[in-house]
Design a protein around this motif. Structure first.
Motif, mmCIF file in Angstrom:
data_model
loop_
_atom_site.group_PDB
_atom_site.id
_atom_site.type_symbol
_atom_site.label_atom_id
_atom_site.label_comp_id
_atom_site.label_asym_id
_atom_site.label_seq_id
_atom_site.Cartn_x
_atom_site.Cartn_y
_atom_site.Cartn_z
ATOM 1 N N UNK A 55 -63.129 69.451 35.462
ATOM 2 C CA UNK A 55 -62.541 69.277 34.139
ATOM 3 C C UNK A 55 -61.020 69.217 34.218
ATOM 4 N N UNK A 56 -60.444 70.067 35.055
ATOM 5 C CA UNK A 56 -58.995 70.099 35.185
ATOM 6 C C UNK A 56 -58.646 69.919 36.661
ATOM 7 N N UNK B 194 -61.857 78.553 27.882
ATOM 8 C CA UNK B 194 -61.533 77.379 28.690
ATOM 9 C C UNK B 194 -62.097 77.553 30.092
ATOM 10 N N UNK B 195 -62.627 76.462 30.661
ATOM 11 C CA UNK B 195 -63.103 76.521 32.035
ATOM 12 C C UNK B 195 -61.941 76.914 32.949
ATOM 13 N N UNK B 432 -68.320 72.068 26.914
ATOM 14 C CA UNK B 432 -68.394 72.462 28.320
ATOM 15 C C UNK B 432 -68.042 71.287 29.224
ATOM 16 N N UNK B 435 -64.483 71.047 29.231
ATOM 17 C CA UNK B 435 -63.827 72.248 29.745
ATOM 18 C C UNK B 435 -63.055 73.045 28.700
ATOM 19 N N UNK B 436 -63.264 72.749 27.427
ATOM 20 C CA UNK B 436 -62.418 73.314 26.357
ATOM 21 C C UNK B 436 -62.889 74.686 25.880
ATOM 22 N N UNK B 460 -57.130 72.978 25.964
ATOM 23 C CA UNK B 460 -57.319 73.832 27.136
ATOM 24 C C UNK B 460 -56.315 74.998 27.152
ATOM 25 N N UNK B 461 -56.814 76.186 27.406
ATOM 26 C CA UNK B 461 -56.012 77.417 27.521
ATOM 27 C C UNK B 461 -55.274 77.791 26.233
#
Lengths: 95, 491
Positions: A55-56, B194-195, B432, B435-436, B460-461
């Motif tokens: 994802x990142x 967040x992932x 998912x 990744x959020x 994210x984050x």
């Protein structure tokens, strides 16, 4: 995508799983339903798109090569179904 | 004073001011477990002896006036796929029945360092595969709002135990909605972080690129306080990331005036129940009243989320679950005669049908001849799904949507029809894949008086922004009810 019995047998072999006859029939029709639905993904235009695994952005993680405590042998064997002389015990593998 | 009705932060406050002794909090929560859990089946095991031992240690430090964390002394319950040293961790599977990890997950170490007390391990779908908590080897869980209904899944025990006041707060895991959907079905609050923000070290893997541990609690503030404790980079998880430290007091000090919130119009389309849609639209008006600017926007990629998710999740699952071989740990078939037999019979007898189905589906999408048209295609869809969210976040600070198309389903409704169960995950799996972070918050009740949840999705984050919005929403509304408060209470 049509799911035949041969394919289900092949997937069982790959997965190291053996289904009963009833389970196999049910699994075949369930997989058929699921894959037919999954096939809607074919409508999505993905030309020129790079596949995304993470994802990142992740980069390799390095750390100093220093000695650290590891798990002890007895602990690692604690959950083994069969053990002998401080090792995992498995059925005979060579005839 | 009913201790079990308190939020975790309220309880912590009273423990710190010595109005409540930790032992009394343990007595109270174990009393509720003894009273209700035969009915709900939220717990697979409890660990009373170590819990009371820890309570004595922590009480002594509090009495000595030592500096302590915001949740010091608070009992916490943990989903049974998170490793706890010397305490059985079963993943609700025969495969891991009696499995005692020789180490604890990083989140467990962090909660211990914050002086929280582990009181038990929570029931779930086997290996976290399911949306109803009906696939557990240890029996199905009942929804405290209606015992004939499922609590959602896979973190069904984690959500139901908080709802039934058998836990103050809990840890669940979310691979495709497994924290948010049971929270929606049980009327509690849960955060899928967040992932990379919470270490997965010691979380028994289902789909490693999607799995994330997160808190479930009675309200947003509790979730935020626990998230502060468990989040942060961990050298033991190569995918955990460095990011500015999350601080929960920021959540309770925020405002949503002028914040732009987008609702994906495709989240309110075909398949959603009228009651859920109405509740989301009411929440929209409430957020507008609180000063946010809310509008709908098109997100047509929603329809490809489920296919992409099940391909990716099952592919990773078949690889992750290949470790269960009947040799190193876990179930070993007594009927096996040779090595190959040990693998096949142990897996066939030790794993349930939903797990087998996903392993087989994973083998299919990764097998030669199908890899490109399924697995690789899904990874390209993943890129497009993430891009759709990033595009949306150029216009909006937060996204809002339902958690699930319906309220809690009747037991047995989806067990015989896996595709139907998979389709219920439509609003959660995309988060998912991208990744959020997303928080699930109660936002209404349907005509049968079952809770409805909404999710606020963030960049994210940026858990802080969504938790602030959720906090302001909870302050302004009155949806934080427990079935224990209903007429007659819990039975």
């Amino acid at each position: 995508m049509q799911i035949g019995s041969d394919l289900v047998n092949y997937l069982e072999a790959l997965a190291r799983i053996e289904l009963t006859d009833t389970q196999r029939e049910k699994c075949k029709s369930d997989l058929q339903d699921i894959l037919s639905y999954i096939d809607t993904l074919n409508e999505l235009d993905t030309s020129g798109v790079e596949p995304l695994s993470h994802s990142f952005p992740v980069t390799n993680v390095f750390h100093e090569d220093c000695v650290q405590e590891s798990k002890d042998r007895d602990g690692l064997l604690l959950n083994a179904p069969f053990k002998k002389d401080g090792c995992f015990k498995v059925p005979k593998t060579v005839e | 004073m009913d201790i079990c009705k308190m939020t975790a932060l309220e309880l912590a406050g009273k423990i710190h001011s010595k109005e409540i002794m930790i032992k009394d909090a343990l007595d109270a929560v174990y009393k509720n477990i003894d009273k209700f859990d035969a009915e709900y089946n939220c717990y697979i095991s409890t660990c009373r002896e170590p819990a009371y031992r820890r309570a004595v240690e922590i009480q002594a430090r509090i009495d000595a006036g030592e500096i302590i964390s915001a949740l010091a002394g608070v009992p916490v319950s943990v989903k049974d796929n998170i490793c706890t040293k010397d305490i059985e961790t079963t993943c609700a599977s025969l495969m891991l029945k009696n499995f005692k990890p020789i180490y604890s997950a990083s989140v467990i170490d962090k909660m211990e360092a914050a002086d929280m007390i582990l009181i038990g391990k929570l029931n779930m779908d086997e290996f976290a595969m399911g949306s109803t908590s009906e696939t557990s080897y240890f029996g199905e869980i009942s929804n405290p709002w209606d015992k004939g209904r499922v609590p959602g899944g896979s973190s069904g025990g984690a959500a139901a135990s908080v709802s039934a006041q058998e836990a103050f707060l809990s840890l669940g895991s979310d691979t495709g909605g497994s924290i948010r959907q049971p929270c929606s079905f049980c009327g509690v609050t849960g955060l899928k972080p967040t992932y990379g923000s919470v270490s997965r070290y010691g979380l028994i893997a289902y789909a490693s690129s999607l799995d994330q541990i997160g808190p479930i609690a009675k309200d947003v503030a509790d979730c935020a306080a626990l998230f502060e404790i468990i989040s942060g980079k961990d050298a033991k998880d190569g995918t955990s990331m460095d990011f500015p430290k999350f601080e929960y007091p920021n959540v309770t000090n925020g405002s949503i005036k002028g914040k732009k919130i987008g609702i994906p119009a495709d989240y309110l389309g075909r398949g959603i129940s009228c009651d859920v849609k109405d509740a989301i639209l009411n929440a929209k008006r409430e957020l507008e009243n609180l000063g946010a600017i809310v509008e709908e926007f098109a997100m047509p990629i929603v329809k490809y989320a489920i296919p992409a998710y099940y391909i990716i999740a099952c592919a990773e699952a078949c690889s992750n679950l290949s470790r269960y071989d009947g040799i190193k740990y876990g179930y070993s078939s007594p009927l096996a005669e040779n090595l190959k037999d040990t693998y096949i019979k142990s897996r066939s007898e030790g794993l349930g049908m939903e797990v087998k189905r996903r392993i087989m589906l994973g083998n299919f999408v990764l097998s030669s001849g199908y890899y490109d048209s399924y697995y690789k295609k899904a990874l390209m869809a993943k890129k497009l799904i993430q891009q759709s969210f990033f595009d949306a976040f150029t216009k909006y600070d937060i996204l809002l949507g339902p958690v699930a198309p319906t309220t809690a389903l009747k037991k047995g409704e989806s067990l015989s029809d896996p595709l139907k169960m998979y389709l219920g995950d439509i609003y959660t799996v995309m988060i998912n894949i991208a990744g959020l972070p997303a928080v699930s918050v109660p936002c209404g009740f349907d005509k049968d008086n079952l809770p409805i949840g909404m999710q606020l999705i963030g960049k994210p984050f940026d858990e802080t922004t969504i938790l602030q919005a959720a906090y302001v929403f909870q302050k302004a509304t009155d949806f934080l009810k427990s079935p224990a408060d209903l007429q007659g209470g819990l039975s």
